[in-house]
Design a protein around this motif. Sequence first.
Motif, short mmCIF file in Angstrom:
data_model
loop_
_atom_site.label_atom_id
_atom_site.label_comp_id
_atom_site.label_asym_id
_atom_site.label_seq_id
_atom_site.Cartn_x
_atom_site.Cartn_y
_atom_site.Cartn_z
N PHE A 228 42.41 49.76 38.90
CA PHE A 228 41.91 50.09 40.23
C PHE A 228 43.09 50.01 41.19
CE2 PHE A 228 39.38 48.78 44.13
CZ PHE A 228 38.82 50.04 44.31
N GLY A 229 43.49 51.17 41.70
CA GLY A 229 44.72 51.21 42.48
C GLY A 229 45.89 50.85 41.60
N ASP A 230 46.63 49.83 41.98
CA ASP A 230 47.79 49.40 41.21
C ASP A 230 47.51 48.19 40.33
OD1 ASP A 230 49.38 51.39 42.39
OD2 ASP A 230 49.82 50.09 44.11
N THR A 231 46.23 47.81 40.21
CA THR A 231 45.90 46.56 39.53
C THR A 231 45.00 46.80 38.33
OG1 THR A 231 45.97 45.44 41.69
CG2 THR A 231 44.94 44.25 39.87
N THR A 232 45.32 46.17 37.20
CA THR A 232 44.43 46.22 36.04
C THR A 232 43.29 45.24 36.28
OG1 THR A 232 45.80 44.58 34.89
CG2 THR A 232 46.23 46.89 34.41
N ILE A 233 42.06 45.70 36.11
CA ILE A 233 40.90 44.87 36.43
C ILE A 233 39.95 44.72 35.26
CG2 ILE A 233 41.04 45.41 38.89
CD1 ILE A 233 38.57 47.26 38.42
N GLY A 234 40.28 45.28 34.11
CA GLY A 234 39.40 45.15 32.96
C GLY A 234 39.17 43.69 32.61
N GLY A 235 37.90 43.30 32.54
CA GLY A 235 37.57 41.95 32.11
C GLY A 235 37.69 40.87 33.16
N ILE A 236 37.93 41.22 34.44
CA ILE A 236 38.10 40.17 35.45
C ILE A 236 36.77 39.63 35.95
CG2 ILE A 236 40.31 41.12 36.19
CD1 ILE A 236 38.96 42.07 38.77
N GLY A 237 35.67 40.29 35.60
CA GLY A 237 34.36 39.81 36.01
C GLY A 237 33.82 40.54 37.23
N ALA A 238 32.49 40.53 37.36
CA ALA A 238 31.84 41.33 38.39
C ALA A 238 32.16 40.84 39.80
CB ALA A 238 30.33 41.31 38.17
N ALA A 239 32.23 39.53 40.02
CA ALA A 239 32.49 39.02 41.36
C ALA A 239 33.88 39.41 41.83
CB ALA A 239 32.33 37.49 41.38
N ALA A 240 34.86 39.28 40.95
CA ALA A 240 36.23 39.64 41.31
C ALA A 240 36.37 41.14 41.53
CB ALA A 240 37.20 39.17 40.23
N THR A 241 35.66 41.92 40.74
CA THR A 241 35.69 43.37 40.91
C THR A 241 35.12 43.77 42.26
OG1 THR A 241 35.47 43.69 38.52
CG2 THR A 241 34.96 45.57 39.92
N ALA A 242 34.02 43.12 42.67
CA ALA A 242 33.44 43.41 43.98
C ALA A 242 34.40 43.03 45.10
CB ALA A 242 32.12 42.65 44.13
#
Length: 233
Positions: free
Chosen positions: A63-77
């Motif tokens: 997402f943008g410049d950051t890998t977010i796979g597996g970081i969890g729903a709260a952090a993704t929000a």
Amino acid sequence: MNAILQVRALSSRYGDFQALHDVDMDIYPGEIVAVIGANGAGKSTLLKSIVGLVPVHANAVRFGDTTIGGIGAAATARAGISLVPEGRRLFPSLSVQENLLMGKHTGRAGTWGLERVYALFPALKDKRALPATSLSGGQQQMVAIGRALMGNPLLLLCDEISLGLAPAVVREVYAALTTVGQEGTTVVVVEQDLSTACRVSERLYCLQRGRVTLSGRADALSAAQITQAYFGC
């Protein structure tokens, strides 16, 4: 233009069942993209994987410049992705306005607040003190979308928002999403109805049995191509 969301070789499982197989996807800022496919194609799983409700490899989602796979729903929000879930998932014990305010838990600053949501969905303002689940199906869907917008997302993911709604209500809801897109929020919609998907989206992805079988500009794909990718026949 760089993609706001990149999905690469994304595979998802529910126990021994593999729901997605090496899915690739690029979503660019400001566009409306539809994800189509029959029941069981993996559409909802794709959205859940993106937002962290289904485990995936870290590098599968960027997402943008950051890998977010597996970081969890709260952090993704908190990072700026909001999900409008299938079935709306409103809190029955809370009023319309209280449900909307739940979207603020991300703590993200931005222009979306109660008055802006009420301007987008005027029918909700007069009903703001009523239990959210006492509203019509279409109005409940508006609450679910408004709640997601209250998180001030950069990317809004909508899962089967037209399901069970009358055609006139579907048009009203998608007109609101078009406004949301025009005002700068990128939108991805999961949609079974092919005509609606092609009408509202700039680009589309078709899933069949967990794999991408077609992608491209909605206005450049023929009915035959879409039918073949959707049904495999």
